[in-house]
Design a protein around this motif. Structure first.
Motif, PDB file in Angstrom:
ATOM      1  N   GLU A  59       3.645   5.659  -5.142  1.00 46.11           N
ATOM      2  CA  GLU A  59       2.979   4.925  -6.221  1.00 46.11           C
ATOM      3  C   GLU A  59       2.830   5.762  -7.491  1.00 46.11           C
ATOM      4  N   VAL A  62       7.669   0.426  -3.286  1.00 42.39           N
ATOM      5  CA  VAL A  62       6.353  -0.231  -3.370  1.00 42.39           C
ATOM      6  C   VAL A  62       5.960  -0.986  -2.111  1.00 42.39           C
ATOM      7  N   GLN A  82       2.886   6.721   0.814  1.00 43.99           N
ATOM      8  CA  GLN A  82       2.692   5.610  -0.106  1.00 43.99           C
ATOM      9  C   GLN A  82       2.009   6.040  -1.398  1.00 43.99           C
ATOM     10  N   HIS A  92      11.073   7.340  -4.450  1.00 38.50           N
ATOM     11  CA  HIS A  92      10.324   7.079  -3.227  1.00 38.50           C
ATOM     12  C   HIS A  92      10.696   8.076  -2.136  1.00 38.50           C
TER      13      HIS A  92
END
Length: 328
Positions: free
Chosen positions: A262, A224, A258, A267
């Motif tokens: 999200e 994040v 990113q 990730h």
């Protein structure tokens, strides 16, 4: 989707997690500007700074990465832990009341670390930080020219007086009969110094900000708080289909790191495939030490403003300041 960037250039933006992950490892998506037919191509660097890992495909990418990967291995990075911890403690010593943690802590910790690894004189590291900020926000030609001259002078000094540092080691590095060319040496040293602090500065600051909302482990922070909005641009070497769209050969593809993060519990902050970030072990360690040390010493720290100022950049998401009231 096809987008227009602030400079008027165009690109194809990919945001789906699976599509971004596949794109990061797709050998048809080249990093070399030689495969571009127009659109966004990234920073306009002097040729001597351009032959770095973010602009090269195999076999040159493979050869250069092999020559420096050892410096960022898990074993080598583990040996840096005590020094990074000492730096974190020293930076926090004496801090009290309301302070800008960006300037006092999040920025200097990775700058000092990568500068020490490369062998950059301590009194010049902060100067390089200023040029980096100008480069990332306005793509300042003066900043890039200053970086170029700085690296030329630094390498010349290391040739005259070698030391126990990465630049001195790269000057002597060989892979059999192969060694770094002058441009490769200059470009690689520049890239390690630039990326080695730029990404970690904002990852640490963004993570500290996130932790004011509640606890999170390292992998969640990497998901994040990642500052990079997208991976380095790619250029298809043939027409490719991504997410139901056919992207013509040579056009620019931006893989939205990113946005992908999200939309998932996983990730892609360090990338995937052959371009997976060589400095990932160091960045992860810096993040762990930075946040653990701060909140262990100041468990009741609080954000000191309701209005945060973010850097103006479509490339990265980073704070200008991080005002925090430190209470133990």
């Amino acid at each position: 989707m096809k987008i227009t960037l602030p400079d008027g250039s165009t690109a194809w933006l990919v945001t789906d997690f699976d599509a971004v992950r596949a794109g990061l490892a797709d050998p048809r998506l080249s990093l070399s500007r030689a495969n571009s037919t127009g659109g966004y191509t990234g920073f306009k660097l002097p040729p001597a700074l351009d032959r770095n890992l973010l602009n090269l495909d195999p076999p040159d990418h493979t050869r250069l990465r092999k020559l420096v990967a050892g410096a960022f291995s898990g074993r080598q990075v583990s040996g840096m832990r005590d020094k990074i911890q000492a730096t974190a403690d020293r930076l926090l010593d004496g801090l009290t009341g309301t302070v800008d943690l960006m300037a006092a802590y999040a920025a200097p910790l990775p700058i000092i670390t990568i500068g020490d690894l490369l062998g950059v004189p301590a009194d010049r590291v902060e100067e390089f930080r200023g040029w980096t900020d100008a480069m990332m926000t306005t793509a300042s030609r003066d900043a890039i020219a200053s970086m170029y001259q700085f690296m030329l002078d630094l390498i010349a000094a290391k040739r005259t007086t070698p030391a126990d540092d990465l630049i001195s080691a790269m000057i002597e590095a060989r892979d059999g009969a192969e060694r770094l060319s002058e441009e490769e040496l200059l470009s690689l040293a520049f890239l390690i110094l630039l990326v080695g602090h730029e990404n970690s500065v904002h990852l640490i600051a963004n993570s500290i900000l996130r932790l004011f909302d509640g606890p999170a482990d390292t992998e969640e922070l990497l998901r994040v708080a990642n500052p990079n909005l997208h991976a380095i641009r790619r250029f298809p070497t043939e027409d490719v289909e991504i997410g139901g769209e056919t992207i013509p050969k040579g056009q620019t593809v931006l893989l939205g790191i990113q946005a992908a993060n999200e939309s998932s519990t996983q990730h892609l902050t360090f990338g995937a495939g052959i371009h997976y970030c060589v400095g990932a072990p160091l960045a992860r360690m810096e993040l762990e030490i930075a946040v653990e040390t701060l909140f262990r010493r100041f468990p009741h720290a609080t954000l000191a403003t309701d209005t945060l100022t973010w850097r103006e950049s479509f490339r990265s998401r980073g704070l200008r300041e991080l005002p925090v009231t430190l209470t133990s």
